[in-house]
Design an enzyme around this catalytic site. Structure first.
Site, PDB file in Angstrom:
ATOM      1  N   PRO A   2      40.319  42.779  46.559  1.00  0.00           N
ATOM      2  CA  PRO A   2      41.719  42.517  46.878  1.00  0.00           C
ATOM      3  C   PRO A   2      42.721  43.537  46.388  1.00  0.00           C
ATOM      4  CG  PRO A   2      40.866  41.002  45.218  1.00  0.00           C
ATOM      5  CD  PRO A   2      39.966  42.169  45.294  1.00  0.00           C
ATOM      6  N   GLU A   3      43.285  44.282  47.313  1.00  0.00           N
ATOM      7  CA  GLU A   3      44.507  45.036  47.050  1.00  0.00           C
ATOM      8  C   GLU A   3      45.538  44.447  48.004  1.00  0.00           C
ATOM      9  OE1 GLU A   3      44.063  49.298  46.757  1.00  0.00           O
ATOM     10  OE2 GLU A   3      41.998  49.088  46.088  1.00  0.00           O
ATOM     11  N   LYS A  58      49.722  42.051  44.687  1.00  0.00           N
ATOM     12  CA  LYS A  58      48.419  41.420  44.890  1.00  0.00           C
ATOM     13  C   LYS A  58      48.455  39.921  44.607  1.00  0.00           C
ATOM     14  CE  LYS A  58      46.505  45.774  43.252  1.00  0.00           C
ATOM     15  NZ  LYS A  58      45.852  46.466  42.115  1.00  0.00           N
ATOM     16  N   ARG A 267      38.207  54.885  36.101  1.00  0.00           N
ATOM     17  CA  ARG A 267      38.044  54.427  37.482  1.00  0.00           C
ATOM     18  C   ARG A 267      37.693  55.600  38.382  1.00  0.00           C
ATOM     19  NH1 ARG A 267      41.007  49.817  38.299  1.00  0.00           N
ATOM     20  NH2 ARG A 267      39.380  49.451  39.829  1.00  0.00           N
TER      21      ARG A 267
END
Length: 277
Positions: A2-3, A58, A267
């Site tokens: 989910p973005e 979000k 990341r």
DNA sequence: ACCCGTGTTCGCTG
DNA sequence: TCAGCGAACACGGG
């Protein structure tokens, strides 16, 4: 998954599934998803009708109305959260909380890794929740104020890619969209945020908007209007991103560079060293 | 077995 | 004081 685009897709699903419907039952299992972790708190929405479906970054902000007033439901999908609609009696895998509606369907919050959140907000006073108040502008709801963005970036030594993940700057951009937006803008993800010129900030804002819109359009096309799962990624789904998770592939933008992976702040970042400067 | 993961928060460090 | 980093959270998939 989910973005911002995934959550916006979930919002549209919710609107289609629940607008005007009444909650006839609520069940939940004890887990860190619930804040507080007691399933009891969710009972506040029992008997209420869902009437409003909003999103900030979000975060999914649902409002239900009952004789006692409004109740808010704040949902964040974390890393693996998704909303699923199923006929009453079917329980999908990893369901953590379920809302039965008066149309014979139930909406389930499923989350394998439990990084998500589901919380009742009394009176639906979302603006008073500190975590929500701290969010920066939502690119689709509020738009991006170039001057303000340039000012904020101007004080940051962080790599621009890392800065984009800060939800206080712009709400809704995550690890995929950050790489995709920088690629569209032709900006090297390693550049200090403060080194971007005014023109580059403008290109970046356009890259963010276009990347979000393109991803959202994919979901609409892939799932269609009657899907029962507000999801994106299932095993076997082709990767339709330009650079994200495309290390080793030819850059679709310049057709000469090779997409490269690097790690920033723990990341993965993907970019084309040939056309991003 | 080992590494990786679309998010966020917390604690340590310089 | 604070920016910046790694770890932690929890679990499945390659």
């Amino acid at each position: 998954m989910p973005e911002l685009p995934e959550v916006e897709f979930a919002r549209r699903c919710w609107e289609r599934w629940a607008n005007g419907r009444r909650v006839t039952g609520v069940t939940a299992t004890v887990s860190r998803v619930l804040r507080p972790a007691t399933p009891r708190a969710l009972q506040a929405v029992r008997g209420a009708r869902f009437v409003q479906f909003e999103r900030r970054g979000k975060n999914l902000l649902l409002t239900a109305r009952s004789g006692h007033g409004k109740v808010g439901l704040w949902s964040h999908l974390g890393m693996t959260g998704k909303w699923v609609r199923r006929p009453v009696g079917e329980l999908p895998r990893f369901a953590r909380a379920s809302f039965t509606l008066n149309d014979g369907q139930a909406l389930h919050y499923c989350d394998m890794r439990l990084f998500g959140r589901l919380q009742v907000v009394p009176q639906a006073r979302f603006a008073e929740v500190p975590e929500l108040a701290a969010l920066g502008p939502d690119p689709l709801v509020d738009g991006i104020d170039l001057r303000r963005l340039a000012d904020r970036l101007g004080s940051l030594r962080l790599p621009i890619k890392v800065a984009l993940l800060d939800q206080r700057l712009i709400a809704g951009v995550g690890n995929i969209q950050a790489s995709e937006a920088l690629h569209r803008a032709g900006i090297d993800p390693r550049r200090p945020a403060r080194s971007l010129s005014r023109a580059e900030v403008a290109r970046l804002a356009a890259g963010i908007r276009r990347s979000l819109a393109a991803t959202l359009a994919r979901f609409d096309r892939a799932v269609g209007p009657d899907g029962d799962i507000a999801y994106v990624e299932e095993p076997g789904t082709p990767n339709f991103f330009a650079v994200y998770d495309q290390a080793g592939a030819r850059c679709p933008r310049c057709r000469k560079g090779v997409v490269t992976r690097l790690v920033q702040a723990g990341r993965s970042t993907f970019f084309c060293p040939r056309c991003q400067h």
